[in-house]
Design a protein around this motif. Structure first.
Motif, PDB file in Angstrom:
ATOM      1  N   ALA A   1       3.956   0.430   0.180  1.00  0.00           N
ATOM      2  CA  ALA A   1       3.386   1.446   1.077  1.00  0.00           C
ATOM      3  C   ALA A   1       3.077   0.800   2.424  1.00  0.00           C
ATOM      4  O   ALA A   1       3.138  -0.422   2.568  1.00  0.00           O
ATOM      5  CB  ALA A   1       2.121   2.063   0.497  1.00  0.00           C
ATOM      6  N   TYR A   2       2.752   1.627   3.384  1.00  0.00           N
ATOM      7  CA  TYR A   2       2.265   1.144   4.678  1.00  0.00           C
ATOM      8  C   TYR A   2       0.809   0.777   4.488  1.00  0.00           C
ATOM      9  O   TYR A   2      -0.081   1.622   4.622  1.00  0.00           O
ATOM     10  CB  TYR A   2       2.342   2.236   5.740  1.00  0.00           C
ATOM     11  CG  TYR A   2       3.734   2.701   6.108  1.00  0.00           C
ATOM     12  CD1 TYR A   2       4.733   1.801   6.442  1.00  0.00           C
ATOM     13  CD2 TYR A   2       4.027   4.061   6.158  1.00  0.00           C
ATOM     14  CE1 TYR A   2       5.995   2.239   6.810  1.00  0.00           C
ATOM     15  CE2 TYR A   2       5.291   4.502   6.530  1.00  0.00           C
ATOM     16  CZ  TYR A   2       6.261   3.591   6.853  1.00  0.00           C
ATOM     17  OH  TYR A   2       7.504   4.019   7.221  1.00  0.00           O
ATOM     18  N   MET A   3       0.552  -0.466   4.156  1.00  0.00           N
ATOM     19  CA  MET A   3      -0.820  -0.854   3.854  1.00  0.00           C
ATOM     20  C   MET A   3      -1.667  -1.015   5.106  1.00  0.00           C
ATOM     21  O   MET A   3      -2.802  -0.581   5.164  1.00  0.00           O
ATOM     22  CB  MET A   3      -0.827  -2.142   3.034  1.00  0.00           C
ATOM     23  CG  MET A   3      -0.218  -1.966   1.649  1.00  0.00           C
ATOM     24  SD  MET A   3      -0.889  -0.510   0.798  1.00  0.00           S
ATOM     25  CE  MET A   3       0.070  -0.525  -0.700  1.00  0.00           C
ATOM     26  N   ASN A   4      -1.082  -1.639   6.115  1.00  0.00           N
ATOM     27  CA  ASN A   4      -1.872  -1.958   7.300  1.00  0.00           C
ATOM     28  C   ASN A   4      -2.486  -0.731   7.957  1.00  0.00           C
ATOM     29  O   ASN A   4      -3.559  -0.793   8.540  1.00  0.00           O
ATOM     30  CB  ASN A   4      -0.991  -2.705   8.303  1.00  0.00           C
ATOM     31  CG  ASN A   4      -1.775  -3.182   9.494  1.00  0.00           C
ATOM     32  OD1 ASN A   4      -2.823  -3.794   9.345  1.00  0.00           O
ATOM     33  ND2 ASN A   4      -1.283  -2.890  10.671  1.00  0.00           N
ATOM     34  N   THR A   5      -1.786   0.397   7.853  1.00  0.00           N
ATOM     35  CA  THR A   5      -2.295   1.610   8.494  1.00  0.00           C
ATOM     36  C   THR A   5      -3.088   2.473   7.513  1.00  0.00           C
ATOM     37  O   THR A   5      -3.482   3.586   7.846  1.00  0.00           O
ATOM     38  CB  THR A   5      -1.141   2.428   9.097  1.00  0.00           C
ATOM     39  OG1 THR A   5       0.002   2.303   8.236  1.00  0.00           O
ATOM     40  CG2 THR A   5      -0.775   1.910  10.465  1.00  0.00           C
TER      41      THR A   5
END
Ligand SMILES: Cc1ncc(C[n+]2csc(CCOP(=O)(O)OP(=O)(O)O)c2C)c(N)n1
Ligand code: SF4
Ligand SMILES: [Mg+2]
Lengths: 293, 387
Positions: free
Chosen positions: A128-132
């Motif tokens: 997944a897009y973890m940073n966001t």
């Protein structure tokens, strides 16, 4: 090479990744294999966000953040530039997330493979897009709850299967591609080492659990990663000289249901959902076992 | 050596003389000739560079940034949609202080699609931290290619440089051009040296994050570099004149402005026609003058104000509109004049969009309207029904 034979120097140190972060482990191990004569390119994503906070810069080797879509294209430039400066024995290595690889960065990656640029591209996949904040990416698996695929009454998480990145890359006739997991770190290390000795474009897709996004205890990263391969929801394979090879056949699978149920992101799945996941796993393995021997 | 070349071809010759080591570019009309010529030069060995066939403009600039971070001289070229597609990379390159040189063939932007020249592409990206120069003819284009590298790479500047050529009118028009020899070019342009590059002996983390405590300092430094660039441009032009015998006039080029009552401020190829009309008006006793902006960043505010002097009225003619306001060049010029205490009225004339011809009658009317007084913003050719 075994993990305990690795370079004692640290090349990714003092960063602020969460405890139990699988991605940071993949980055740390890869850079220990590649050593000080490597230049790391990291796009926007968790690993650049935790490692490059001026003035606390955490890479012991040369490193740069690329634009989110630009890991591979920047690697191309770095490799060409260093070669022009007369260097021969160095590694231009990309360390990009699943979103940075399979979604926004796939065009640049495809271009670099097509050109045959002498770079190593490692995708650390936390699905997944973890940073966001844990949004769905093209590598988010079927059923997973993310902040953009909520598990509600009408839709139960992500309704699309994980994009088949390994085979997409292989279809470019790349010199070397492999899948790996931080759960089997020696295998990952071997693959990085092998890739570092091959000329042309190399790609390694390494599963790297994110306790924060997956809803698992920080102590379970390795166990969950290993289990994912053991229950057949991931596979360890290579593509070389135009041929696929399966590196590890777990034989009888561990329970996929138990593996899914222990992760917060799959908690909402019904028995039917899990049956669907198992059915598609079995279809995949039927093909793998038939074709990748 | 004198040769008959188009603007694009002349620019490619300038790039050859500057000898970048990595070229990454993606084709788009009317820039294509430049990348084709450079490919031929790499093929025939007259240019020893890596020509990288990137798969998009985003990658073209991303690749150039990577090569620049490796410490080598780089080149890219684009136009219009391609420049807009690069936008993320533009701020990335300037923020990272990578002195990449780019040629942009100024072209209209879709929708509606249009391949002809106007300046909306580059002017829309004026705030991205690139030096922006606008050439008027093929010779100046070639010379600017060389000067761009010297100015961008100067350690007091370390800022990427965009040279703009009006699409077709300059990129595809042939003129006789003097091509300097390689030895002269080497004397003018030293090899690229920088500390802003990877180093195995002393590893660097470059291109990082900087929070609120430090971010503004980096941004201020970028701004300060533009102020220093003004002096570096002058220095480079002096050295250029010494080596090549051709003189340039810094940020602006003035024509009959000393005693002018009415002045057109413009940029790019249209300046020639404006000078022509100014001559005719002078023969009728009307004191007309022209200021051509050679640079829009750094912005020549002081220079424009000095050249305007006590003129009675000023027109800004540009191939650009910032919808809902006025042309971007106009707002820059008007602000500079206001700051300098110039009280003469300043009018904006928008023309040449999508390649529409600007005729000498149009220019004459601009002078007339400026003398009489008119609307703040006038779209040339839009009257009555069209509104
Ligand atoms: C062009 C662009 N779009 C969006 C973003 C916002 N963004 C930054 S990191 C990120 C997610 C990264 O996800 P992934 O590549 O999977 O890496 P992870 O954070 O999971 O390690 C996004 C969407 C950005 N930086 N640039
Ligand atoms: S959110 Fe996940 S991927 Fe990001 S630093 Fe934390 S554990 Fe690692
Ligand atoms: Mg991710």
């Amino acid at each position: 090479m075994r993990a305990d034979q690795l370079d004692k120097n640290e090349y990714f140190y003092g960063h602020k990744a969460c405890a139990g972060c699988g991605g940071s482990l993949a980055v740390r191990a890869a850079l220990k294999v590649l050593g000080e004569r490597s230049i790391a390119v990291l796009p926007a994503g968790c690993m650049s966000a935790v490692g490059f906070n001026f003035p606390q810069l955490c890479f012991g080797n040369n490193a740069i953040i690329s634009m989110f879509a630009g890991t591979a294209s920047m690697l191309t430039g770095v490799e060409a530039g260093m070669r022009r400066r007369g260097y021969k024995d160095f590694h231009a290595v990309g360390l990009a997330g699943d979103g940075g690889t399979a979604d926004i960065g796939i065009q640049a990656l495809s271009g670099a493979i097509d050109r045959g640029d002498d770079i190593l591209y490692i995708c650390y996949d936390n699905e997944a897009y973890m940073n966001t904040g844990i949004q769905k990416s093209g590598l988010t698996p079927y059923g997973a709850r993310t902040t953009t695929t909520p598990a509600g009454r009408n839709i139960r998480g992500n309704i699309r299967p994980k994009k088949n990145m390994f085979e997409i890359v292989a279809a470019h006739d790349i010199p070397y591609a492999a899948t790996a997991t931080v759960g089997y770190i020696n295998d990952f290390i071997d693959k990085v080492e092998k890739a570092s000795k091959i000329r042309g474009t190399k790609f390694i897709h390494v599963i790297a659990p994110c306790p924060t996004g997956w809803g698992i205890p920080v102590s379970d990263t390795i166990e969950v990663a290993r289990e994912m391969a053991d229950c057949g929801l991931w596979y360890l394979a290579e593509y070389e000289n135009g041929k696929f090879t399966l590196d590890r056949d777990p034989g009888e699978f561990k329970s996929a249901e138990a593996h899914l149920r222990r992760q917060g992101r799959f908690k909402h799945l019904t028995d039917e959902d899990i049956d669907l996941i198992i059915k598609s796993r079995d279809e995949k393995w039927e093909k793998i076992r038939r074709e990748w021997k | 050596m004198r040769r008959f070349l188009s603007g694009d071809e002349a620019f490619a010759e300038g790039v050859r003389l500057a000898a970048p080591e990595v070229i990454s570019a993606y084709p788009i009309t009317p820039q294509t000739v430049v990348v084709e010529k450079l490919s031929e030069m790499v093929e025939d060995g007259s240019l020893d560079a890596e020509y990288i066939h990137v798969e998009s403009e985003h990658s073209a600039l991303s690749c150039a940034i990577g090569a620049s971070a490796a410490g080598v001289r780089t080149f890219t070229a684009t136009s219009s949609q391609g420049l807009l597609y690069m936008a993320e990379g533009l701020v990335y390159a300037s923020g990272g202080r990578f002195p990449i040189v780019m040629m942009n063939a100024d072209r209209s932007t879709a929708l509606p699609w249009n391949i002809y020249g106007d300046q909306r592409d580059s002017l829309a990206l004026l705030d991205t931290g690139w030096i922006q120069a606008y050439a008027e003819n093929a010779q100046e284009a070639l010379d600017m290619a060389l000067m761009a590298y010297r100015i961008a790479e100067d350690s007091r500047v370390s800022t990427p440089f965009m040279v703009n050529l009006d699409g077709f009118i300059l990129t595809h028009t042939y003129e006789t051009v003097d091509i300097p020899d390689e030895e002269q070019a080497r004397a003018f342009l030293p090899p690229y040296e920088t500390e802003n590059r990877f180093d195995f002996d002393s590893p660097k983390n470059i291109g990082f994050s900087a929070g609120p405590e430090t971010n503004y300092i980096f941004k201020y430094k970028e701004h300060a570099a533009f102020e220093r660039a003004v002096g570096v441009i002058e220095e480079s032009e002096r050295s250029f004149a010494g080596i090549f015998g051709r003189k340039y006039s810094g940020l602006i080029d003035t024509y009959l402005t000393d005693d002018a009552d009415y002045i057109i401020v413009t940029l790019g190829t249209i300046a020639g026609l404006c000078r022509d009309v100014a001559d005719k008006l002078r023969s009728q006793g009307i004191k007309a003058g022209v200021i051509r902006l050679r640079y829009v960043r750094p912005f020549p505010g002081k220079e424009i104000a000095a050249a305007v002097g006590s003129a009675k009225a000023i027109a800004v003619l540009e191939k650009d509109i910032s919808f809902g306001n006025a042309g971007t060049v106009y707002t820059n010029v008007a602000a500079a004049l206001q700051w300098a205490g110039v009280t003469a009225p300043v009018y904006n004339f928008i023309g040449g969009l999508g390649g529409k011809d600007i005729s000498s009658d149009d220019v004459r009317r601009i002078y007339d309207d400026t003398a009489k007084g008119t609307d703040r913003v006038t779209f040339i050719g839009i009257e009555g029904d069209a509104q």
